[in-house]
Design a protein around this motif. Structure first.
Motif, mmCIF file in Angstrom:
data_model
loop_
_atom_site.group_PDB
_atom_site.id
_atom_site.type_symbol
_atom_site.label_atom_id
_atom_site.label_comp_id
_atom_site.label_asym_id
_atom_site.label_seq_id
_atom_site.Cartn_x
_atom_site.Cartn_y
_atom_site.Cartn_z
ATOM 1 N N GLY A 125 0.810 -1.211 0.000
ATOM 2 C CA GLY A 125 0.000 0.000 0.000
ATOM 3 C C GLY A 125 0.842 1.259 0.000
ATOM 4 O O GLY A 125 0.305 2.369 0.028
ATOM 5 N N GLU A 126 2.164 1.104 -0.053
ATOM 6 C CA GLU A 126 3.051 2.268 -0.163
ATOM 7 C C GLU A 126 2.730 3.041 -1.430
ATOM 8 O O GLU A 126 2.776 4.271 -1.463
ATOM 9 N N ALA A 127 2.401 2.298 -2.491
ATOM 10 C CA ALA A 127 1.984 2.900 -3.753
ATOM 11 C C ALA A 127 0.558 2.453 -4.062
ATOM 12 O O ALA A 127 0.172 1.315 -3.777
ATOM 13 N N VAL A 128 -0.229 3.353 -4.644
ATOM 14 C CA VAL A 128 -1.602 3.053 -5.056
ATOM 15 C C VAL A 128 -1.662 3.123 -6.570
ATOM 16 O O VAL A 128 -1.050 4.004 -7.188
ATOM 17 N N GLY A 129 -2.384 2.182 -7.177
ATOM 18 C CA GLY A 129 -2.461 2.148 -8.630
ATOM 19 C C GLY A 129 -3.876 2.310 -9.147
ATOM 20 O O GLY A 129 -4.854 2.207 -8.405
ATOM 21 N N CYS A 130 -3.995 2.572 -10.450
ATOM 22 C CA CYS A 130 -5.286 2.614 -11.121
ATOM 23 C C CYS A 130 -5.142 2.003 -12.510
ATOM 24 O O CYS A 130 -4.032 1.770 -12.991
ATOM 25 N N THR A 166 -11.250 4.241 -11.071
ATOM 26 C CA THR A 166 -11.161 4.101 -9.616
ATOM 27 C C THR A 166 -9.735 4.384 -9.152
ATOM 28 O O THR A 166 -8.770 3.874 -9.723
ATOM 29 N N ASN A 167 -9.612 5.198 -8.117
ATOM 30 C CA ASN A 167 -8.328 5.592 -7.512
ATOM 31 C C ASN A 167 -7.522 6.545 -8.387
ATOM 32 O O ASN A 167 -6.381 6.886 -8.042
#
Length: 386
Positions: A125-130, A166-167
């Protein structure tokens, strides 16, 4: 803790690991998410602070192997999706996008350096993707996309617009699909890339506890090393959606279970004309129909998981499950909303939130109608899409 609905003793089919994973996610949803979801739904926000907790629990890319990923079995993964969507479709969407639509294409189609760099960061969760596939004018027909990539020296320049992502406005990384020399390819577009921007979609009446955005690529300059080498053709993008649809089939059952549980408890307590609402024949008929539909969805998901775990899963089987279970959950939510009477429109209760969310879930990643045609083509050999 939520007890769940298990009329056909599905529990006996589960391994100890599957039960542990389900109960762990169930507890997380009850303790960490449900106490805050109402305020986030009202505000149209998502509790992004929970990403680190979900990363520690191993929820992102949980059914993928290697690179420090959990590699859990497919039924355990499905139960995880079920419990997340019991909380809210937005919660399941966050995890599903991160794992099935961002980590999976990197895991499946990426270079070794891309995998080693991104997968551990996305897993924690350090990085969030889409996932950038859908365009304003090309939703159910992704092959008609107009986003283009042109090679310029040691980089690609991408131009186009992606919608309903999303995101998208918080993502550190976007998996963007664009046509390169007429062929659809996948690119890793990082936050801060020149020519790349995003903005949140406002005014949603569904999936309010979820971040939805528009991605704009205006000659976005993407390094050549950010091309996913194994992602060639629309089939690659659709294979990612198939991974996500598997999770949706399970997740929708969770939403239906939440609505049924709330309606049953309410009807037992609420009195009309001197006795509980649950004591009337029409109410019991509705409960019996809801229970039957949910049980059918559970059994369908369980068999789907067995097929996926055995490596025998066909995309059309996922279409059947997504089509059936989401529409089932939507009907259960609508029925439950009516059983709650006037209280059913209050966000003191969860049913209408689920009902509104499921209107979107019924549409995204293949509408009910599109999956109908997928099944029709598989049965007859005749393409009726055009």
């Amino acid at each position: 803790m939520f007890k769940g609905i298990d009329y056909y003793d599905i529990e006996s089919e589960l391994t100890d690991q599957a039960r542990l994973i389900r109960d762990t996610v169930r507890d997380f949803v009850d303790r960490e998410f449900l106490p805050v979801v109402r305020e986030h739904y009202r505000a149209g926000t998502f509790p992004v602070e929970l990403a680190a907790t979900m990363g520690k629990l191993g929820l992102f890319g949980a059914n993928l192997t290697g690179y420090g990923l959990p590699g859990i079995d497919q039924i355990s993964y499905g139960l995880m999706m079920q419990e997340l969507e019991r909380g809210d479709s937005g919660l399941r969407s966050f995890v599903s996008v991160q794992g099935a639509l961002v980590m999976y294409p990197i895991w499946k189609f990426g270079s070794e350096s891309q995998k080693e760099y991104w997968l551990p960061r996305l897993a924690t969760g350090e990085a969030v993707g889409c996932f950038g596939l859908t365009e304003p004018d090309f939703g159910s027909d992704p092959g008609g996309m107009i986003t283009r990539a042109v090679k310029h020296g040691n980089e690609y320049r991408l131009s186009g617009v992606k919608m309903w992502i999303t995101n998208g406005s918080i993502a550190d990384l976007a998996v963007v699909w664009a046509k390169l020399d007429g062929e659809i390819r996948g690119f890793l577009v990082e936050r801060g890339t020149a020519g790349f921007s995003s903005g949140e979609v406002a005014g949603k009446l569904s999936l309010r506890a979820s971040i939805t955005a528009e991605l704009v690529l205006d000659e976005a300059r993407v390094p050549a090393g950010n091309l996913l080498p194994g992602a060639v053709g629309l089939k690659s993008a659709l294979s990612c959606l198939n991974q996500a649809r598997y999770g949706i089939a399970w997740g929708a059952v969770g939403a239906a279970m939440a609505c049924f549980d709330e309606a049953l408890a309410y009807c037992r307590e609420r009195k009309v004309f001197g006795k509980p609402v649950a004591g009337y024949q029409l109410t019991q008929a509705k409960l019996a129909d809801m229970l039957t539909a949910i049980t059918q969805g559970q059994l369908l998901s369980l068999q789907l998981g067995k097929l996926k775990e055995a490596g025998r899963l066909r995309p059309q089987q996922v279409s059947l499950a997504k089509r059936n279970n989401v529409r089932m959950a939507l009907e259960v939510a609508r029925t439950a909303r009516g059983m709650l009477g006037a209280n059913g429109i209050s966000d003191e209760y969860q049913t209408m939130r689920h009902m509104c969310n499921l209107e979107s879930v019924d549409t995204y990643e293949g509408t009910y109608e599109v999956h109908t045609l997928v099944l029709g083509r598989d049965l007859t050999g005749i393409d009726a899409f055009t």
